[in-house]
Design an enzyme around this catalytic site. Structure first.
Site, PDB file in Angstrom:
ATOM      1  N   ARG A 153      11.819  -1.567  -4.588  1.00  0.00           N
ATOM      2  CA  ARG A 153      12.705  -2.940  -4.675  1.00  0.00           C
ATOM      3  C   ARG A 153      12.435  -3.976  -5.077  1.00  0.00           C
ATOM      4  O   ARG A 153      13.224  -4.617  -6.059  1.00  0.00           O
ATOM      5  CB  ARG A 153      12.632  -2.858  -3.291  1.00  0.00           C
ATOM      6  N   CYS A 206       2.462   0.950  -2.083  1.00  0.00           N
ATOM      7  CA  CYS A 206       1.379   1.235  -0.839  1.00  0.00           C
ATOM      8  C   CYS A 206       1.186   2.487  -0.753  1.00  0.00           C
ATOM      9  O   CYS A 206       0.556   3.630  -1.063  1.00  0.00           O
ATOM     10  CB  CYS A 206       2.040   0.269   0.279  1.00  0.00           C
ATOM     11  N   HIS A 230      -1.181   0.418   6.744  1.00  0.00           N
ATOM     12  CA  HIS A 230      -1.227  -0.993   6.712  1.00  0.00           C
ATOM     13  C   HIS A 230      -1.345  -2.411   8.005  1.00  0.00           C
ATOM     14  O   HIS A 230      -1.336  -2.284   8.222  1.00  0.00           O
ATOM     15  CB  HIS A 230      -0.316  -1.055   6.904  1.00  0.00           C
TER      16      HIS A 230
END
Length: 276
Positions: A153, A206, A230
């Site tokens: 993104r 990630c 996370h």
């Protein structure tokens, strides 16, 4: 006087270097001048010198822990620097009899996994756990699955922004973590650290890192267990983000240590409800 000159260099002359010199003069005369430390830190942050900015803002918070400006801007620098690294560095060097080796990797598409493989070759670990930050999550979330897709993104720290890109042409469509992820969640919750199991590591670095670890396990290192965790925002990172979930740095560190401990204790995962 030098402090005011520094402000004018920023607001009127638009000369950050001259401003920093003025703030330095002010601090030489009065080293406990919190506003000067803050203003210097903000000016350094504005020109991209985040590490130097952090030094200044840490000093400001040390001098006045109640200064909102100091804490707020320190939080902004932490966010710029992806300062979940701070939590990783604070983890104990030995947990449940297992040596813990901490490696900071770049938030960069391919270099991240290359750094991990270099560490694997150097240290020959039994377990590889990568840690990243997922702003907006309330709790610590071990990841269960990584997909063979980069779809960024935003750009990574070197400007890479792959769209709909396959990570490994000869890899599986997805890999599941072989860590005891449900046992990790249970272990954290039993010690009053909020944790849930996650089924999406996203499509940014990630996920790329997690997929890369599991791909290496599949192709080259079958005796290693690996996965990804996370963590939420830290307190200092949400000073300007109302209603945003966060967790204290100490609880994040405790949670990561408990997650590692669970990986050492549990050879296999437990049967427990973990779906959503």
């Amino acid at each position: 006087e030098y402090y005011l000159m520094g402000n004018e260099c920023v607001t009127k002359a638009h000369d950050p270097n001259a401003a920093i010199r003025s703030f330095d003069k002010a601090l030489k005369l009065y080293p406990e001048y919190v506003d000067a430390w803050v203003r210097k830190g903000v000016t350094l942050m504005d020109i991209g010198e985040d590490y130097q900015a952090l030094v200044c803002l840490k000093e400001a918070v040390l001098l006045n822990p109640h200064s909102f400006k100091a804490r707020y801007n320190r939080g902004k620098v932490y966010l710029n620097l992806n300062y979940y690294e701070e939590a990783v560095k604070m983890i104990s060097n030995e947990i449940a009899g297992a040596e813990v080796v901490k490696v900071i990797i770049p938030t960069v598409q391919n270099k991240s996994v290359q750094a991990i493989e270099k560490a694997i070759e150097e240290h020959n670990p039994d377990i590889v756990i990568s840690v990243g930050q997922a702003g907006g999550r309330f709790d610590i979330t071990p990841e269960r699955v990584a997909i063979n897709m980069d779809d960024y993104r935003i750009k990574d720290n070197e400007g890479n922004q792959p769209i709909d890109a396959v990570i490994q042409p000869d890899g599986q469509a997805a890999y599941f973590s072989n860590l005891p992820v449900k046992a990790m969640v249970k272990h954290l919750n039993e010690h009053n650290i909020p944790a849930t199991l996650s089924y999406t590591a996203g499509t940014f670095v990630c996920n790329h890192v997690m997929y890369g670890i599991l791909y290496m396990i599949d192709k080259k290192y079958p005796n290693i267990k690996g996965g990804f965790i996370h963590i939420p925002y830290m307190t200092s990172q949400v000073m300007d983000k109302k209603n945003t979930p966060f967790m204290s740095l100490n609880d994040i560190v405790k949670g990561l240590e408990l997650a590692i401990e669970a990986c050492v204790i549990y050879d296999k995962d437990i049967k427990a409800i973990g779906g959503e």
